[in-house]
Design a protein around this motif. Structure first.
Motif, PDB file in Angstrom:
ATOM      1  N   VAL A  53       0.959  -1.136  -0.025  1.00 13.49           N
ATOM      2  CA  VAL A  53       0.008   0.008   0.030  1.00 13.49           C
ATOM      3  C   VAL A  53       0.832   1.298  -0.075  1.00 13.49           C
ATOM      4  O   VAL A  53       1.708   1.474   0.997  1.00 13.49           O
ATOM      5  CB  VAL A  53      -0.973   0.146   1.264  1.00 13.49           C
ATOM      6  CG1 VAL A  53      -1.815   1.274   1.317  1.00 13.49           C
ATOM      7  CG2 VAL A  53      -1.699  -1.306   1.145  1.00 13.49           C
ATOM      8  N   LEU A  54       0.714   2.218  -1.030  1.00 11.42           N
ATOM      9  CA  LEU A  54       1.748   3.283  -1.205  1.00 11.42           C
ATOM     10  C   LEU A  54       0.834   4.417  -1.331  1.00 11.42           C
ATOM     11  O   LEU A  54      -0.201   4.643  -1.834  1.00 11.42           O
ATOM     12  CB  LEU A  54       2.451   3.134  -2.650  1.00 11.42           C
ATOM     13  CG  LEU A  54       3.246   1.768  -2.751  1.00 11.42           C
ATOM     14  CD1 LEU A  54       3.920   1.684  -4.165  1.00 11.42           C
ATOM     15  CD2 LEU A  54       4.279   1.622  -1.674  1.00 11.42           C
ATOM     16  N   ASP A  55       1.449   5.461  -0.536  1.00 10.24           N
ATOM     17  CA  ASP A  55       0.791   6.756  -0.396  1.00 10.24           C
ATOM     18  C   ASP A  55       1.594   7.769  -1.364  1.00 10.24           C
ATOM     19  O   ASP A  55       2.874   7.798  -1.441  1.00 10.24           O
ATOM     20  CB  ASP A  55       0.796   7.309   0.967  1.00 10.24           C
ATOM     21  CG  ASP A  55       0.566   8.765   1.245  1.00 10.24           C
ATOM     22  OD1 ASP A  55      -0.266   9.236   0.379  1.00 10.24           O
ATOM     23  OD2 ASP A  55       0.571   9.421   2.281  1.00 10.24           O
ATOM     24  N   VAL A  56       0.865   8.126  -2.366  1.00 13.00           N
ATOM     25  CA  VAL A  56       1.478   8.798  -3.428  1.00 13.00           C
ATOM     26  C   VAL A  56       0.935  10.302  -3.590  1.00 13.00           C
ATOM     27  O   VAL A  56       0.761  11.072  -4.553  1.00 13.00           O
ATOM     28  CB  VAL A  56       1.071   8.280  -4.846  1.00 13.00           C
ATOM     29  CG1 VAL A  56       1.816   6.841  -5.009  1.00 13.00           C
ATOM     30  CG2 VAL A  56      -0.205   8.103  -5.218  1.00 13.00           C
ATOM     31  N   SER A  57       0.470  10.747  -2.422  1.00 11.56           N
ATOM     32  CA  SER A  57       0.019  12.073  -2.117  1.00 11.56           C
ATOM     33  C   SER A  57       1.152  12.992  -2.449  1.00 11.56           C
ATOM     34  O   SER A  57       2.336  12.808  -2.224  1.00 11.56           O
ATOM     35  CB  SER A  57      -0.778  12.404  -1.149  1.00 11.56           C
ATOM     36  OG  SER A  57      -0.013  12.184   0.191  1.00 11.56           O
ATOM     37  N   LYS A  65      11.282  11.666   0.136  1.00 13.94           N
ATOM     38  CA  LYS A  65      10.284  10.548   0.799  1.00 13.94           C
ATOM     39  C   LYS A  65      10.111   9.757  -0.506  1.00 13.94           C
ATOM     40  O   LYS A  65       9.824   8.443  -0.167  1.00 13.94           O
ATOM     41  CB  LYS A  65       9.219  11.171   1.510  1.00 13.94           C
ATOM     42  CG  LYS A  65       9.763  11.843   2.728  1.00 13.94           C
ATOM     43  CD  LYS A  65       8.553  12.293   3.659  1.00 13.94           C
ATOM     44  CE  LYS A  65       7.845  13.400   2.834  1.00 13.94           C
ATOM     45  NZ  LYS A  65       6.730  13.899   4.031  1.00 13.94           N
ATOM     46  N   PHE A  66       9.474  10.221  -1.379  1.00 15.59           N
ATOM     47  CA  PHE A  66       8.980   9.379  -2.653  1.00 15.59           C
ATOM     48  C   PHE A  66       9.967   8.351  -3.031  1.00 15.59           C
ATOM     49  O   PHE A  66       9.611   7.429  -3.141  1.00 15.59           O
ATOM     50  CB  PHE A  66       8.394  10.252  -3.653  1.00 15.59           C
ATOM     51  CG  PHE A  66       7.565   9.541  -4.632  1.00 15.59           C
ATOM     52  CD1 PHE A  66       6.520   9.213  -4.591  1.00 15.59           C
ATOM     53  CD2 PHE A  66       8.339   9.329  -5.911  1.00 15.59           C
ATOM     54  CE1 PHE A  66       5.892   8.552  -5.407  1.00 15.59           C
ATOM     55  CE2 PHE A  66       7.460   8.804  -6.862  1.00 15.59           C
ATOM     56  CZ  PHE A  66       6.171   8.081  -6.704  1.00 15.59           C
ATOM     57  N   ASP A  67      11.334   8.692  -3.129  1.00 12.48           N
ATOM     58  CA  ASP A  67      12.100   7.941  -4.003  1.00 12.48           C
ATOM     59  C   ASP A  67      12.425   6.821  -2.892  1.00 12.48           C
ATOM     60  O   ASP A  67      12.655   5.690  -3.448  1.00 12.48           O
ATOM     61  CB  ASP A  67      13.417   8.665  -4.253  1.00 12.48           C
ATOM     62  CG  ASP A  67      13.283   9.580  -5.306  1.00 12.48           C
ATOM     63  OD1 ASP A  67      12.379   9.519  -6.133  1.00 12.48           O
ATOM     64  OD2 ASP A  67      13.968  10.612  -5.332  1.00 12.48           O
ATOM     65  N   CYS A  72      12.099   1.062  -1.281  1.00 12.94           N
ATOM     66  CA  CYS A  72      11.641   0.199  -0.143  1.00 12.94           C
ATOM     67  C   CYS A  72      10.856  -1.008  -1.000  1.00 12.94           C
ATOM     68  O   CYS A  72      10.678  -2.305  -0.582  1.00 12.94           O
ATOM     69  CB  CYS A  72      11.118   0.922   1.063  1.00 12.94           C
ATOM     70  SG  CYS A  72      12.383   1.738   2.092  1.00 12.94           S
ATOM     71  N   ALA A  73       9.761  -0.417  -1.431  1.00 12.16           N
ATOM     72  CA  ALA A  73       8.682  -1.032  -2.104  1.00 12.16           C
ATOM     73  C   ALA A  73       9.445  -2.040  -3.120  1.00 12.16           C
ATOM     74  O   ALA A  73       9.055  -3.236  -3.196  1.00 12.16           O
ATOM     75  CB  ALA A  73       7.692  -0.381  -2.759  1.00 12.16           C
ATOM     76  N   GLU A  74      10.278  -1.652  -3.900  1.00 11.03           N
ATOM     77  CA  GLU A  74      10.950  -2.498  -4.766  1.00 11.03           C
ATOM     78  C   GLU A  74      11.856  -3.704  -4.292  1.00 11.03           C
ATOM     79  O   GLU A  74      11.891  -4.764  -4.821  1.00 11.03           O
ATOM     80  CB  GLU A  74      11.891  -1.561  -5.748  1.00 11.03           C
ATOM     81  CG  GLU A  74      12.489  -2.242  -7.263  1.00 11.03           C
ATOM     82  CD  GLU A  74      11.685  -2.582  -8.084  1.00 11.03           C
ATOM     83  OE1 GLU A  74      11.828  -3.413  -9.111  1.00 11.03           O
ATOM     84  OE2 GLU A  74      10.629  -1.947  -7.766  1.00 11.03           O
ATOM     85  N   ASN A  75      12.482  -3.428  -3.029  1.00 13.61           N
ATOM     86  CA  ASN A  75      13.315  -4.160  -2.494  1.00 13.61           C
ATOM     87  C   ASN A  75      12.143  -5.540  -1.747  1.00 13.61           C
ATOM     88  O   ASN A  75      12.629  -6.531  -1.871  1.00 13.61           O
ATOM     89  CB  ASN A  75      13.992  -3.848  -1.259  1.00 13.61           C
ATOM     90  CG  ASN A  75      15.250  -3.116  -1.628  1.00 13.61           C
ATOM     91  OD1 ASN A  75      15.734  -3.176  -2.840  1.00 13.61           O
ATOM     92  ND2 ASN A  75      15.804  -2.259  -0.905  1.00 13.61           N
ATOM     93  N   ILE A  76      11.196  -5.000  -1.220  1.00 14.83           N
ATOM     94  CA  ILE A  76      10.217  -5.904  -0.754  1.00 14.83           C
ATOM     95  C   ILE A  76       9.785  -6.767  -1.927  1.00 14.83           C
ATOM     96  O   ILE A  76       9.587  -8.172  -1.891  1.00 14.83           O
ATOM     97  CB  ILE A  76       9.142  -5.256  -0.084  1.00 14.83           C
ATOM     98  CG1 ILE A  76       9.583  -4.640   1.068  1.00 14.83           C
ATOM     99  CG2 ILE A  76       7.843  -6.240   0.597  1.00 14.83           C
ATOM    100  CD1 ILE A  76       8.704  -3.719   1.915  1.00 14.83           C
TER     101      ILE A  76
END
Length: 258
Positions: A53-57, A65-67, A72-76
């Motif tokens: 679940v990603l917050d892209v606001s 923070k976005f990068d 982190c999402a890519e590693n997971i």
């Protein structure tokens, strides 16, 4: 087979004992029947749905923070693909922007966000929480990655829905904060702009005293959020942009296996 809370399956079988084995893992029934020492060995058979679940606001665009969130999402995602798990994505702002069902060999997060366009700039996690409660029927592992800068008027509802979601699933909240969140200018006048609403405020006076007040306020909010997550039984991790994605991944795995 025995079902655990995180939907892992463990299958135990016995094998002949080797030198240096653990005495607690000896199978007494098979040892007495065969006349030789047999020990238990546990294999983990993974068949898990993992939801990112990603917050892209627009508040995520402040600093780096976005990068860091995407790294982190890519590693997971890479680790889940190696383990053979199904990975799904939910992207939200003040509403659910995009949802991809869990599947094997999911696409990279950079490919998903490459042509992504925000339909809204503000942040509200309540629609995403309600959507997950309705759509997820199977017990899953959920990584909620955000800066957790949410409206104060709906804070109690957010904590209540996260508590309900954490009881049914393995919910891990990862807060991404930037070092600029705690640093404020120390001049005679300060301009503050809300990156989501684009409103601008001017403060005149002793900005050094005001910056110390804001720094203490941000620290207290962060401490209260961590305590509230602990009370509702949700795993919580705080990370800053100075941390490496690999160290953050180790913290996520420690929380997931705890």
């Amino acid at each position: 087979k025995k079902r655990f809370r995180n939907s892992f399956f463990y299958q135990n079988f016995s094998e002949r004992s080797r030198f240096g084995g653990n005495l607690d893992s000896i199978d007494p029934i098979l040892t007495a029947r065969r006349g030789e020492i047999f020990i238990k060995r546990y294999l983990e058979c993974r068949d898990v749905d993992l939801i990112l679940v990603l917050d892209v606001s627009k508040s995520q665009l402040f600093g780096a923070k976005f990068d860091l969130m995407c790294d982190c999402a890519e590693n997971i995602l890479k680790l889940a693909n190696l383990a053979g798990d199904r990975v799904g994505f939910l992207i939200f702002t003040e509403k659910v922007e995009q949802y991809l069902e869990p599947r094997y060999d999911a696409r990279s997060i950079w490919d998903i966000l490459k042509n992504f366009q925000r339909n809204s700039s503000s942040t509200d996690p309540l629609p995403a929480l309600n959507f997950l409660k309705k759509i997820l029927k199977k017990s899953s592992v959920i990584f909620w990655i955000s800066d957790f800068i949410y409206p104060n008027n709906s804070y109690r509802k957010i904590m209540r829905d996260m508590c309900i979601l954490g009881r049914r699933h393995d919910l891990i909240c990862l807060q991404i904060a930037d070092s600029l969140d705690d640093c404020f200018c120390l001049g005679d006048a300060c301009f503050f702009q809300d990156i989501e609403s684009s409103s601008v405020a001017l403060y005149k006076g002793n900005c050094s005293k005001y910056s110390r007040y804001l720094r203490d306020f941000v620290a207290s909010k962060r401490k209260n959020l961590k305590m509230d997550m602990k009370q509702i039984g949700v795993k919580f991790i705080h990370a800053t942009t100075g941390d490496s994605p690999d160290s953050i991944l180790e913290k996520c795995l420690d929380k997931h296996l705890a």
